[in-house]
Every structure is written in C-alpha cells, then in structure tokens.
Design a protein around this motif. Structure first.
Motif, mmCIF file in Angstrom:
data_model
loop_
_atom_site.group_PDB
_atom_site.id
_atom_site.type_symbol
_atom_site.label_atom_id
_atom_site.label_comp_id
_atom_site.label_asym_id
_atom_site.label_seq_id
_atom_site.Cartn_x
_atom_site.Cartn_y
_atom_site.Cartn_z
ATOM 1 N N UNK A 1 0.815 -1.192 0.000
ATOM 2 C CA UNK A 1 0.000 0.000 0.000
ATOM 3 C C UNK A 1 0.866 1.266 0.000
ATOM 4 N N UNK A 2 1.911 1.269 0.790
ATOM 5 C CA UNK A 2 2.811 2.409 0.855
ATOM 6 C C UNK A 2 3.464 2.619 -0.508
ATOM 7 N N UNK A 3 3.797 1.524 -1.164
ATOM 8 C CA UNK A 3 4.410 1.593 -2.485
ATOM 9 C C UNK A 3 3.483 2.270 -3.488
ATOM 10 N N UNK A 4 2.223 1.968 -3.431
ATOM 11 C CA UNK A 4 1.235 2.565 -4.341
ATOM 12 C C UNK A 4 1.122 4.066 -4.087
ATOM 13 N N UNK A 5 1.110 4.460 -2.828
ATOM 14 C CA UNK A 5 1.015 5.882 -2.489
ATOM 15 C C UNK A 5 2.247 6.627 -2.988
ATOM 16 N N UNK A 6 3.434 6.056 -2.756
ATOM 17 C CA UNK A 6 4.681 6.670 -3.230
ATOM 18 C C UNK A 6 4.677 6.757 -4.748
ATOM 19 N N UNK A 7 4.233 5.709 -5.413
ATOM 20 C CA UNK A 7 4.174 5.696 -6.881
ATOM 21 C C UNK A 7 3.218 6.771 -7.401
ATOM 22 N N UNK A 8 2.077 6.917 -6.757
ATOM 23 C CA UNK A 8 1.106 7.936 -7.165
ATOM 24 C C UNK A 8 1.683 9.331 -6.957
ATOM 25 N N UNK A 9 2.363 9.553 -5.845
ATOM 26 C CA UNK A 9 2.976 10.855 -5.575
ATOM 27 C C UNK A 9 4.054 11.156 -6.609
ATOM 28 N N UNK A 10 4.898 10.187 -6.917
ATOM 29 C CA UNK A 10 5.964 10.384 -7.917
ATOM 30 C C UNK A 10 5.367 10.658 -9.287
ATOM 31 N N UNK A 11 4.356 9.873 -9.658
ATOM 32 C CA UNK A 11 3.702 10.109 -10.959
ATOM 33 C C UNK A 11 3.023 11.481 -10.992
ATOM 34 N N UNK A 12 2.453 11.901 -9.872
ATOM 35 C CA UNK A 12 1.845 13.235 -9.785
ATOM 36 C C UNK A 12 2.884 14.326 -9.961
ATOM 37 N N UNK A 13 4.043 14.169 -9.332
ATOM 38 C CA UNK A 13 5.120 15.152 -9.483
ATOM 39 C C UNK A 13 5.625 15.199 -10.924
ATOM 40 N N UNK A 14 5.791 14.049 -11.520
ATOM 41 C CA UNK A 14 6.246 14.000 -12.915
ATOM 42 C C UNK A 14 5.214 14.658 -13.825
ATOM 43 N N UNK A 15 3.946 14.385 -13.588
ATOM 44 C CA UNK A 15 2.887 15.018 -14.373
ATOM 45 C C UNK A 15 2.864 16.525 -14.193
ATOM 46 N N UNK A 16 3.070 16.975 -12.945
ATOM 47 C CA UNK A 16 3.083 18.406 -12.661
ATOM 48 C C UNK A 16 4.265 19.084 -13.353
#
Length: 175
Positions: A1-16
């Motif tokens: 679960x933590x991995x998914x949250x970190x992945x979503x945050x990283x993908x969000x930063x890359x998208x931003x």
C-alpha cells in the motif's frame, strides 16, 4: 500500500513538472506567434498608409516635411528585419511612426479636397481597419509577454526555464 502511495505521488510530481514544462513551451511559442502576427499587421498597416500618403502628398503642401518624415520613417522600419533581437528597435520606431501618422491624419482633416476625395476616404477606412486589428494584436502580444514573464519568474517553473536557458521576452509594446 505504501508503495502505491509513493508511486502515485511520484507520478503526480512527474505530471506536474511535465505540465509546467508544457506551459513554458506554449508561452514561448505564443510569443513567437504573436510577434509574427504583430509584424504582419505592421507591414500591412505601413503599406496601407502609402495610399493615404500618396493621395494627401499632392494636397498637403504645407506639411510636406511631415510627409517626407513619414516616408523616411516607414523606410527605416522596413529596413529592420522582423526578428526577436530587433523587436525593441523595430517597435520603438513603429511607435514613433504611429504618433506622426496620428498628427498627419489630424492635419488631413483640415483639407476639404481630401475630405471630398472618395479614394482617399477608402484608403483611410482601410488603414483604420488595420489599425484596429493592430491594437488587438498588440494586446495579445503584451498578454503573451506577461504569461512568459510569469513562467520565467515564478517557482517552480523558473527552475525549468533556467534549465532550458529560456531568454527574457522582449519588452511590451507601448501604444
């Protein structure tokens, strides 16, 4: 679960970051497009004034110096190539030219022969139409400059602008 949250945050930063970069590129492209549109209208407007000047040149004998100044200024503007590096000088001369044109047009209104000349009036209407289009292009150009300045000088897009060696846009066009 933590991995998914970190992945979503990283993908969000890359998208931003991708969106910020896209906005910076769009703002730079808009500057180039608006400069091209502005220069195109300047060329059309300066060609249209030739008709007005040529009709008035024969009638407006007392202001022959003003007419000659206008022809010379127009020639000087046309010698400056429409490039980003030349924009400040080109636009400064154009502002001077436009001020003298306004003086010239106010002088022309005193000559009844010109007021009765339908060809002169047609040329004047064509010029005034281009003048309105020119003002709209100037507003768009100045807006594009504001947008690019905001992108260059605001965090975090300023970091991307520095990494991409984005240059400062030219000065705003002063009407």
């Amino acid at each position: 679960m933590v991995f998914v949250v970190i992945l979503v945050v990283i993908l969000g930063l890359i998208g931003y970051i991708a969106k910020i970069n896209h906005d910076l590129l769009v703002n730079k492209d808009n500057i180039l497009r608006s400069m091209a549109a502005l220069d195109a209208v300047i060329i059309k407007k300066n060609n249209a004034i030739l008709d007005v000047l040529s009709y008035a040149q024969e009638v407006v004998t007392k202001e022959a110096n003003l007419v000659n100044e206008l022809f010379n200024l127009r020639h000087d503007i046309n010698k400056i190539k429409p490039k980003i590096a030349n924009a400040p000088m080109r636009y400064q001369k154009q502002v001077e030219f436009d001020r003298k044109i306004q003086t010239f047009l106010s002088v022309c209104s005193r000559y009844s022969e010109l007021n009765k000349n339908s060809s002169f009036q047609k040329s004047l209407v064509a010029y005034q139409t281009l003048e309105e289009d020119f003002k709209a292009k100037v507003e768009f150009f100045n807006t594009c400059i504001d947008n690019l300045n905001w992108s260059i000088h605001s965090f975090p897009s300023s970091i991307l602008a520095q990494m991409a060696n984005t240059k400062e846009p030219p000065e705003k066009y002063q009407l």
